[in-house]
Write a protein that holds these residues in place. Structure first.
Motif, mmCIF file in Angstrom:
data_model
loop_
_atom_site.group_PDB
_atom_site.id
_atom_site.type_symbol
_atom_site.label_atom_id
_atom_site.label_comp_id
_atom_site.label_asym_id
_atom_site.label_seq_id
_atom_site.Cartn_x
_atom_site.Cartn_y
_atom_site.Cartn_z
ATOM 1 N N LEU A 37 0.912 -1.289 0.021
ATOM 2 C CA LEU A 37 -0.116 0.150 0.157
ATOM 3 C C LEU A 37 0.667 1.367 -0.127
ATOM 4 C CD1 LEU A 37 -2.789 -0.903 2.669
ATOM 5 C CD2 LEU A 37 -2.883 -1.369 0.214
ATOM 6 N N GLN A 38 1.869 1.204 0.886
ATOM 7 C CA GLN A 38 2.781 2.382 0.939
ATOM 8 C C GLN A 38 3.787 2.535 -0.151
ATOM 9 O OE1 GLN A 38 5.012 2.836 4.564
ATOM 10 N NE2 GLN A 38 4.905 4.858 4.508
ATOM 11 N N GLY A 39 4.538 1.313 -0.648
ATOM 12 C CA GLY A 39 5.411 1.276 -1.515
ATOM 13 C C GLY A 39 6.874 1.135 -0.748
ATOM 14 N N ILE A 40 7.837 1.156 -1.169
ATOM 15 C CA ILE A 40 9.345 0.815 -0.651
ATOM 16 C C ILE A 40 9.742 2.238 -0.086
ATOM 17 C CG2 ILE A 40 11.736 0.163 -0.684
ATOM 18 C CD1 ILE A 40 10.742 -1.640 -3.074
ATOM 19 N N GLY A 79 12.212 10.470 9.456
ATOM 20 C CA GLY A 79 11.277 10.088 9.076
ATOM 21 C C GLY A 79 11.511 9.012 7.641
ATOM 22 N N VAL A 80 10.625 9.150 6.821
ATOM 23 C CA VAL A 80 10.605 7.980 5.823
ATOM 24 C C VAL A 80 9.942 8.664 4.355
ATOM 25 C CG1 VAL A 80 10.643 6.007 7.297
ATOM 26 C CG2 VAL A 80 8.706 6.706 6.153
ATOM 27 N N GLN A 81 10.331 8.161 3.347
ATOM 28 C CA GLN A 81 9.898 8.817 2.153
ATOM 29 C C GLN A 81 9.592 7.531 1.216
ATOM 30 O OE1 GLN A 81 9.140 12.076 1.104
ATOM 31 N NE2 GLN A 81 8.114 10.729 -0.576
ATOM 32 N N SER A 82 8.581 7.540 0.511
ATOM 33 C CA SER A 82 7.909 6.151 -0.136
ATOM 34 C C SER A 82 8.664 6.777 -1.586
ATOM 35 C CB SER A 82 6.518 6.360 -0.182
ATOM 36 O OG SER A 82 6.102 5.141 -1.166
ATOM 37 N N ASP A 83 8.892 5.478 -2.414
ATOM 38 C CA ASP A 83 9.520 5.641 -3.749
ATOM 39 C C ASP A 83 8.085 5.571 -4.631
ATOM 40 O OD1 ASP A 83 8.341 2.890 -3.585
ATOM 41 O OD2 ASP A 83 10.137 1.993 -4.363
ATOM 42 N N GLY A 84 7.180 5.641 -4.174
ATOM 43 C CA GLY A 84 5.723 5.863 -4.946
ATOM 44 C C GLY A 84 5.537 4.706 -5.607
ATOM 45 N N THR A 85 5.770 3.524 -5.267
ATOM 46 C CA THR A 85 5.404 1.989 -6.128
ATOM 47 C C THR A 85 4.191 1.586 -5.153
ATOM 48 O OG1 THR A 85 7.021 1.150 -4.788
ATOM 49 C CG2 THR A 85 7.758 1.617 -6.805
ATOM 50 N N GLY A 86 3.684 2.171 -4.259
ATOM 51 C CA GLY A 86 2.667 1.546 -3.448
ATOM 52 C C GLY A 86 1.227 1.798 -4.276
ATOM 53 N N GLU A 87 0.337 1.176 -3.696
ATOM 54 C CA GLU A 87 -0.872 1.122 -4.338
ATOM 55 C C GLU A 87 -1.709 2.498 -4.093
ATOM 56 O OE1 GLU A 87 -3.482 -2.058 -3.081
ATOM 57 O OE2 GLU A 87 -2.206 -3.575 -3.921
ATOM 58 N N LEU A 88 -1.296 3.176 -2.856
ATOM 59 C CA LEU A 88 -1.743 4.390 -2.311
ATOM 60 C C LEU A 88 -0.776 5.476 -2.435
ATOM 61 C CD1 LEU A 88 -3.600 2.992 0.617
ATOM 62 C CD2 LEU A 88 -4.426 3.089 -1.369
ATOM 63 N N ASN A 89 -1.266 6.835 -2.639
ATOM 64 C CA ASN A 89 -0.308 7.823 -2.553
ATOM 65 C C ASN A 89 -0.283 8.265 -1.052
ATOM 66 O OD1 ASN A 89 -2.429 9.621 -1.639
ATOM 67 N ND2 ASN A 89 -2.866 10.180 -3.832
#
Length: 242
Positions: free
Chosen positions: A153-156, A176-186
């Motif tokens: 859901l979140q991505g890597i 903090g963390v930052q998603s690579d955008g590969t998840g199903e949700l923004n």
């Protein structure tokens, strides 16, 4: 879907003084749509390892507005379970202890034990760490012993570092963390999904919280009226005495 979640055993209770800024979980226990989505996420991503064994399917369905037929079709995965049964998973304790080092705990009361802000921040703070057993770590709970089950859901995610002065020395601290955008949700959608899950866990820890609040207001109103009656009665009685 991946069915693991949340080994909360031996987690330290964190506060601002621990150097971790907890995000505010603006839960709304009256929002049944949020509770229903939280229940769906829990059953699909958490229930493989964790139970809420002090709840029953039927009570949950009644409380959060899920029709029984939909509960049975979509949220009861054990073919032998009935609506009146407690929400227990089928994972053997000996196997779960072998896989994770300790048997994953029941989560019925986790919101009371850890607090909703801690849960909300924790579930949004996983990041990739190849050195760990499941390839992830957590900002709130370093060296976490569980996979990031909501990764699809979140991505890597990767850690965000900040240079800080500690004991007179510059150190890189994960803030903090930052998603690579590969998840199903923004990012916004994922935050809402986690909030829904935490909302459901808060409900699970205290199913009659809203009802108790309503009863409390009625009790306070009764006490106010009773006090007025008692004061007036006292005045009337002492007027006759004097």
């Amino acid at each position: 879907m991946l069915l693991f979640l949340l080994v909360f055993i031996t987690l330290p209770l964190l506060s601002e003084s621990d150097g971790i800024s907890l995000d505010k979980a603006s839960n709304d226990l009256s929002n049944q749509a949020s509770l229903q989505n939280g229940a769906k996420i829990f059953m699909n991503y958490c229930f493989g390892c964790h139970s809420t064994q002090y709840q029953r399917y039927e009570r949950v369905a009644n409380d959060i507005g899920i029709p029984f037929e939909l509960m049975e079709e979509h949220l009861i995965f054990n073919s032998e379970a009935k609506l009146g049964d407690l929400i227990k998973n089928a994972i053997p304790e000996d196997l779960s202890a072998k896989w994770f080092g300790i048997s994953p705990p029941d989560l019925t009361l986790v919101a009371r034990v850890r607090g909703i802000d801690w849960l909300y921040t924790y579930l949004r703070s996983f990041y990739s760490d190849p050195s760990r057993q499941f390839g992830v770590n957590n900002v709130v709970f370093p060296n976490v012993s569980m996979p990031h089950v909501l990764e699809e859901l979140q991505g890597i995610t990767k850690p965000i570092y900040k240079t800080m002065i500690v004991d007179g020395k510059k150190v890189e601290v994960i803030v903090g963390v930052q998603s690579d955008g590969t998840g199903e949700l923004n990012e916004e959608e994922y935050d809402q999904a986690v909030l829904d899950l935490v909302n459901f866990l808060e409900y699970s820890s205290d199913p009659i919280k809203l009802e108790r609040r309503v009863i409390g207001w009625w009790v306070m109103a009764f006490l106010v009226l009773f006090t007025i009656v008692v004061v007036l009665l006292k005045k009337e009685y002492w007027r006759d005495v004097h």
